[in-house]
Design a protein around this motif. Structure first.
Motif, short mmCIF file in Angstrom:
data_model
loop_
_atom_site.label_atom_id
_atom_site.label_comp_id
_atom_site.label_asym_id
_atom_site.label_seq_id
_atom_site.Cartn_x
_atom_site.Cartn_y
_atom_site.Cartn_z
N ARG A 99 145.99 25.33 33.53
CA ARG A 99 145.10 26.06 32.62
C ARG A 99 143.66 25.64 32.82
O ARG A 99 143.36 24.46 32.99
CB ARG A 99 145.49 25.80 31.16
CG ARG A 99 146.92 26.18 30.79
CD ARG A 99 147.20 27.65 31.07
NE ARG A 99 148.48 28.11 30.60
CZ ARG A 99 149.60 28.10 31.29
NH1 ARG A 99 149.62 27.62 32.50
NH2 ARG A 99 150.72 28.57 30.78
N ASP A 101 141.24 25.64 30.64
CA ASP A 101 140.63 25.00 29.47
C ASP A 101 141.62 24.02 28.85
O ASP A 101 142.31 24.31 27.88
CB ASP A 101 140.22 26.07 28.44
CG ASP A 101 139.33 25.50 27.34
OD1 ASP A 101 139.18 24.26 27.26
OD2 ASP A 101 138.80 26.31 26.56
N ARG A 102 141.69 22.83 29.43
CA ARG A 102 142.61 21.79 28.94
C ARG A 102 142.35 21.46 27.48
O ARG A 102 143.29 21.23 26.72
CB ARG A 102 142.47 20.53 29.77
CG ARG A 102 142.93 20.64 31.19
CD ARG A 102 142.63 19.36 31.96
NE ARG A 102 143.48 18.25 31.59
CZ ARG A 102 144.62 17.95 32.21
NH1 ARG A 102 145.02 18.67 33.23
NH2 ARG A 102 145.34 16.92 31.82
N GLU A 103 141.08 21.43 27.09
CA GLU A 103 140.75 21.06 25.72
C GLU A 103 141.35 22.05 24.73
O GLU A 103 141.91 21.65 23.71
CB GLU A 103 139.23 21.01 25.54
CG GLU A 103 138.82 20.56 24.14
CD GLU A 103 137.32 20.45 23.97
OE1 GLU A 103 136.89 20.41 22.81
OE2 GLU A 103 136.59 20.41 24.98
N ALA A 104 141.28 23.33 25.03
CA ALA A 104 141.84 24.35 24.14
C ALA A 104 143.36 24.21 24.04
O ALA A 104 143.94 24.31 22.95
CB ALA A 104 141.47 25.75 24.62
N VAL A 105 144.01 23.97 25.17
CA VAL A 105 145.47 23.82 25.16
C VAL A 105 145.86 22.59 24.36
O VAL A 105 146.76 22.65 23.51
CB VAL A 105 146.02 23.74 26.60
CG1 VAL A 105 147.51 23.42 26.60
CG2 VAL A 105 145.74 25.03 27.35
N ALA A 107 144.12 21.10 22.03
CA ALA A 107 143.78 21.33 20.63
C ALA A 107 144.85 22.17 19.93
O ALA A 107 145.27 21.85 18.81
CB ALA A 107 142.42 22.00 20.50
N ARG A 108 145.32 23.22 20.59
CA ARG A 108 146.40 24.05 20.01
C ARG A 108 147.68 23.25 19.87
O ARG A 108 148.39 23.36 18.89
CB ARG A 108 146.65 25.28 20.87
CG ARG A 108 145.55 26.28 20.89
CD ARG A 108 145.62 27.19 19.65
NE ARG A 108 144.53 28.10 19.63
CZ ARG A 108 144.60 29.37 20.00
NH1 ARG A 108 145.73 29.88 20.41
NH2 ARG A 108 143.53 30.13 19.94
#
Length: 126
Positions: A99, A101-105, A107-108
């Motif tokens: 992915r 955007d590791r941060e978004a993953v 965070a989810r």
């Protein structure tokens, strides 16, 4: 009865998908705790999987780097690279790596944790 194929196999009147077959083969290897040849794997599984189906499944798991293999006689003996928790962790790493955007993953993922799991994760990271 239809012959078993790598795409699916008949098990007590039902067809199983590849993922289910791979899971059964992997579970058999994990239960054994020692490297097994395709014939030994076939003998531990319920149902009527053909030898060629078992070889195909083992080859696919090896190609996915879930199993290692060493020569034993005219066959290979297969063993999982890690236990169930390790395989799950490897899968999570692959998802994160794929992915942009590791941060978004993350965070989810963290946002969906139960309170107890969040506490456990904090302890593990701390």
């Amino acid at each position: 009865m239809q012959a078993a194929t790598p795409a699916a196999a008949v098990h007590r009147g039902r067809r199983r998908a590849n993922g289910a077959l791979e899971g059964e083969v992997l579970a058999a290897l994990q239960r054994a705790g020692v490297p097994l040849t395709p014939r030994e794997v076939q003998d531990t599984l319920p149902g009527e999987l053909t030898y060629s189906t078992v070889v195909t499944i083992l080859s696919r798991l090896h190609a996915k780097e879930v199993l290692t293999r060493t020569p034993r006689g005219r066959a290979y003996a297969y063993v999982p690279v890690t236990d169930e928790a390790g395989l799950a962790a490897r899968g999570m790493h692959r998802i994160l790596d794929a992915r942009p955007d590791r941060e978004a993953v993350l965070a989810r993922f963290a946002g969906g944790l139960t309170a107890a799991d969040a506490v456990l994760l904090r302890e593990l990271l701390g």
